[in-house]
Design an enzyme around this catalytic site. Structure first.
Site, PDB file in Angstrom:
ATOM      1  N   LYS A  42       0.848  -1.192   0.000  1.00 56.34           N
ATOM      2  CA  LYS A  42       0.000   0.000   0.000  1.00 56.34           C
ATOM      3  C   LYS A  42       0.886   1.246   0.000  1.00 56.34           C
ATOM      4  O   LYS A  42       1.988   1.217   0.523  1.00 56.34           O
ATOM      5  CB  LYS A  42      -0.845   0.037   1.285  1.00 56.34           C
ATOM      6  CG  LYS A  42      -1.993  -0.957   1.345  1.00 56.34           C
ATOM      7  CD  LYS A  42      -2.755  -0.786   2.659  1.00 56.34           C
ATOM      8  CE  LYS A  42      -3.869  -1.812   2.817  1.00 56.34           C
ATOM      9  NZ  LYS A  42      -4.943  -1.688   1.836  1.00 56.34           N
ATOM     10  N   ARG A  86      -9.867 -11.888   2.520  1.00 54.74           N
ATOM     11  CA  ARG A  86     -10.677 -13.012   2.019  1.00 54.74           C
ATOM     12  C   ARG A  86      -9.903 -14.329   2.097  1.00 54.74           C
ATOM     13  O   ARG A  86     -10.499 -15.392   2.197  1.00 54.74           O
ATOM     14  CB  ARG A  86     -11.153 -12.693   0.593  1.00 54.74           C
ATOM     15  CG  ARG A  86     -10.055 -12.516  -0.410  1.00 54.74           C
ATOM     16  CD  ARG A  86     -10.511 -11.715  -1.636  1.00 54.74           C
ATOM     17  NE  ARG A  86     -10.601 -10.269  -1.353  1.00 54.74           N
ATOM     18  CZ  ARG A  86     -11.025  -9.357  -2.219  1.00 54.74           C
ATOM     19  NH1 ARG A  86     -11.420  -9.717  -3.421  1.00 54.74           N
ATOM     20  NH2 ARG A  86     -11.070  -8.084  -1.883  1.00 54.74           N
TER      21      ARG A  86
HETATM   22  N1  BES Z   1      -7.991  -3.927   4.756  1.00 54.13           N
HETATM   23  C1  BES Z   1      -8.229  -3.541   3.423  1.00 54.13           C
HETATM   24  C2  BES Z   1      -9.586  -2.872   3.227  1.00 54.13           C
HETATM   25  C3  BES Z   1      -9.784  -1.534   3.891  1.00 54.13           C
HETATM   26  C4  BES Z   1      -9.479  -0.375   3.214  1.00 54.13           C
HETATM   27  C5  BES Z   1     -10.316  -1.433   5.156  1.00 54.13           C
HETATM   28  C6  BES Z   1      -9.672   0.853   3.804  1.00 54.13           C
HETATM   29  C7  BES Z   1     -10.518  -0.210   5.753  1.00 54.13           C
HETATM   30  C8  BES Z   1     -10.196   0.937   5.071  1.00 54.13           C
HETATM   31  C9  BES Z   1      -8.190  -4.759   2.516  1.00 54.13           C
HETATM   32  O1  BES Z   1      -7.339  -5.774   2.911  1.00 54.13           O
HETATM   33  C10 BES Z   1      -7.708  -4.286   1.183  1.00 54.13           C
HETATM   34  O2  BES Z   1      -6.592  -3.889   1.099  1.00 54.13           O
HETATM   35  N2  BES Z   1      -8.579  -4.367   0.201  1.00 54.13           N
HETATM   36  C11 BES Z   1      -8.259  -3.940  -1.109  1.00 54.13           C
HETATM   37  C12 BES Z   1      -8.728  -5.016  -2.052  1.00 54.13           C
HETATM   38  C13 BES Z   1      -8.210  -4.858  -3.459  1.00 54.13           C
HETATM   39  C14 BES Z   1      -6.731  -5.075  -3.500  1.00 54.13           C
HETATM   40  C15 BES Z   1      -8.921  -5.870  -4.316  1.00 54.13           C
HETATM   41  C16 BES Z   1      -8.998  -2.639  -1.381  1.00 54.13           C
HETATM   42  O3  BES Z   1     -10.120  -2.476  -0.873  1.00 54.13           O
HETATM   43  O4  BES Z   1      -8.431  -1.778  -2.024  1.00 54.13           O
HETATM   44 MN    MN Z   2      -5.341  -5.520   2.213  1.00 54.06          MN
END
Ligand code: BES
Ligand code: MN
Ligand code: ZN
Length: 480
Positions: A257, A331
């Site tokens: 990230k 997931r």
């Molecule tokens: N933990 C994050 C989701 C999240 C984002 C929670 C912002 C709270 C605030 C999750 O693991 C994630 O990174 N999801 C990605 C999925 C994508 C890579 C398909 C997302 O939502 O960008």
């Molecule tokens: Mn994530």
């Protein structure tokens, strides 16, 4: 939580007396008596603009006791009362003994709502401040309350205690809540409350075929844990399973990230925290239903052993997942958690996870997405959430989107197309629940709050604890 609940008739031994005021300064129980000796009251209230509107709060210094006027507006409901009590709790943090008549507003279970809101309003996270400023309140006194109301309020305070536990877990820095430490707190909870516990260490994660959890954990220095807590009261006939996403810190893994996106990722275990807090309450109140709580716990880090985009993992139920984005890790660990839960064929599975930014985009910061493979199960959880005062909104489990996660090499891939990300995540989870009635709560939005309002503080909210407890209570009631 050391708040004790008392009842008392006048004269009350307290530093603060909080009384209800409805719209247009319609005095609620106890307000006129409390304000009788105060000169120039109306002029003062005019000057500060206090009319009794919902959300208003004003303190009137009286002789010996401060009178806190709590505005309730003209359409008070259960959540409005909880929120008003939250504001009152926040304001009264520096008073040892706080009396109130707010339980007399003529709403069902008012004393419970008042105690929950009050206790949550008092919350602050001080574990890492050299000079903490915790609430000093020792007692909440229900003026002219009954023994039944005291018992109700004690239940409300117990419920708040579970939410506080969840908030503390979420707010704790990631370096202070490694999976092994978290599992240790679960052991202590089990010891204290009589829950039974099973903890799978890194070797067992492998031998028990938790391949999703193992895959995410591969890049982390701190070893993972799979924690299972069970509440099995005598005579219970129904079983609900709760599964909580426990990503202690989500760096994204090799699909790293950007810095801003990582700032809040210590909160990525808010699902597991909600399950943990709910189990504390369910055990304390001895709710009459079997509850299995599953918490897959790991960091998502880009260490040398990390899973790579293109790797294929095999989850507990045998299905395979191609990992194309290591940041879609929730997931993967839930796949194992759900598989394990489904193996014991519960009446209902509820999973709760800070799963997708997409869900936060769709519903904003205060509402959880709800997905389900079963209309009755969805309605049961919606109704429990409503009673608990937590907002959920049903989203479609659009089966025609399943092809978006078709993989060329495995049973599915862990990311879909750009659009509909909350739905494709839910569709992946569905692959791991067999035909069990199942509800998925995506709390990426409401798991934390960027600001303080009523009984919510900035940071971890403990969202989900109250809904999960209500789900268990409803299931217990329906099996009588
Ligand atoms: N933990 C994050 C989701 C999240 C984002 C929670 C912002 C709270 C605030 C999750 O693991 C994630 O990174 N999801 C990605 C999925 C994508 C890579 C398909 C997302 O939502 O960008
Ligand atoms: Mn994530
Ligand atoms: Zn995550």
């Amino acid at each position: 939580m050391t708040l004790s609940i008392e009842m008392s008739s006048a004269p009350v031994d307290a530093e603060v007396l909080a009384v209800p005021v409805f719209a247009d300064r319609a005095w609620g129980t106890g307000a006129e008596e409390a304000l009788a000796d105060i000169e120039g009251l109306e002029a003062h209230l005019d000057a500060v603009g206090f009319s009794g509107k919902k959300g208003q709060l004003t303190a009137i210094p009286g002789s010996g006791m401060t009178v806190l006027l709590v505005g309730l507006g003209d359409d008070l409901d259960a959540e409005g009362l909880r929120q008003a009590a939250g504001r009152m709790g926040r304001r009264a943090r520096k008073s040892k003994r706080v009396a109130t008549t707010l339980h007399s507003v003529g709403i069902d279970e008012a004393a419970e709502l008042v105690a929950t809101g009050f206790a949550l309003g008092q919350y602050s996270f001080d574990e890492h401040r050299s000079k903490g400023k915790p609430s000093v309140t020792e007692a909440l006194i229900l003026v002219d309350g009954s023994a039944d109301e005291v018992a109700e309020a004690e239940r409300g305070a117990t419920l708040a205690g579970g939410v506080v536990t969840a908030r503390n877990l979420v707010n704790r820095p990631p370096g202070h809540k490694a999976p092994v430490a978290f599992a240790g707190w679960a052991e202590e909870l089990a010891q204290r409350t009589g829950l039974s516990i099973e903890v799978f260490d890194e070797d067992q994660i492998e031998s028990e075929r938790f391949g999703g959890l193992g895959g995410v954990a591969a890049g982390a220095h701190n070893p993972a844990r799979m924690v299972v807590l069970r509440h099995e009261p005598e005579g219970a006939t129904k079983t609900v399973a709760f599964v909580g996403k426990g990503i202690i810190f989500d760096s994204g893994g090799l699909s790293l990230k950007p810095p801003k996106g990582m700032e809040d990722m210590k909160t990525d275990m808010a699902g597991a925290a909600a399950v943990f807090g709910a189990m504390e309450v369910i055990a304390s109140l001895d709710v009459g239903v079997n509850v299995m709580a599953v918490m897959p716990l790991t960091e998502n880090m880009p260490g040398g052993g990390a899973m790579r985009p293109g790797d294929v993992l095999q989850a507990r139920n045998g299905k395979t997942i191609e990992v194309l984005n290591t940041d879609a890790e929730g997931r993967l660990v839930l796949a194992d958690g759900l598989s394990l839960a489904a193996e014991s064929s519960p009446d209902l599975i509820v999973d709760i996870a800070t799963l997708t930014g997409a869900c936060k985009v769709a519903l904003g910061p205060r509402i959880a997405g709800l997905f389900s493979n079963d209309d009755d199960a969805a309605e049961a959880v919606e109704s429990a959430a409503k009673r608990a005062g937590e907002r959920v909104w049903r989203m479609p489990l659009a089966r025609d989107y399943r092809s978006m996660i078709d993989s060329v090499v495995a049973d599915m891939k862990n990311t879909g197309e750009r659009w509909g990300g909350a739905i494709t995540a839910a569709l992946l989870l569905e692959e791991f629940v067999d035909d069990t009635p199942w509800v998925h709560l995506d709390i990426a939005g409401p798991g934390r709050s960027e600001s303080a309002r009523h009984y919510v503080q900035k940071g971890g909210t403990g969202f989900g604890v109250r809904t999960l407890v209500a789900v268990a209570q409803d299931l217990a009631a329906s099996s009588d």
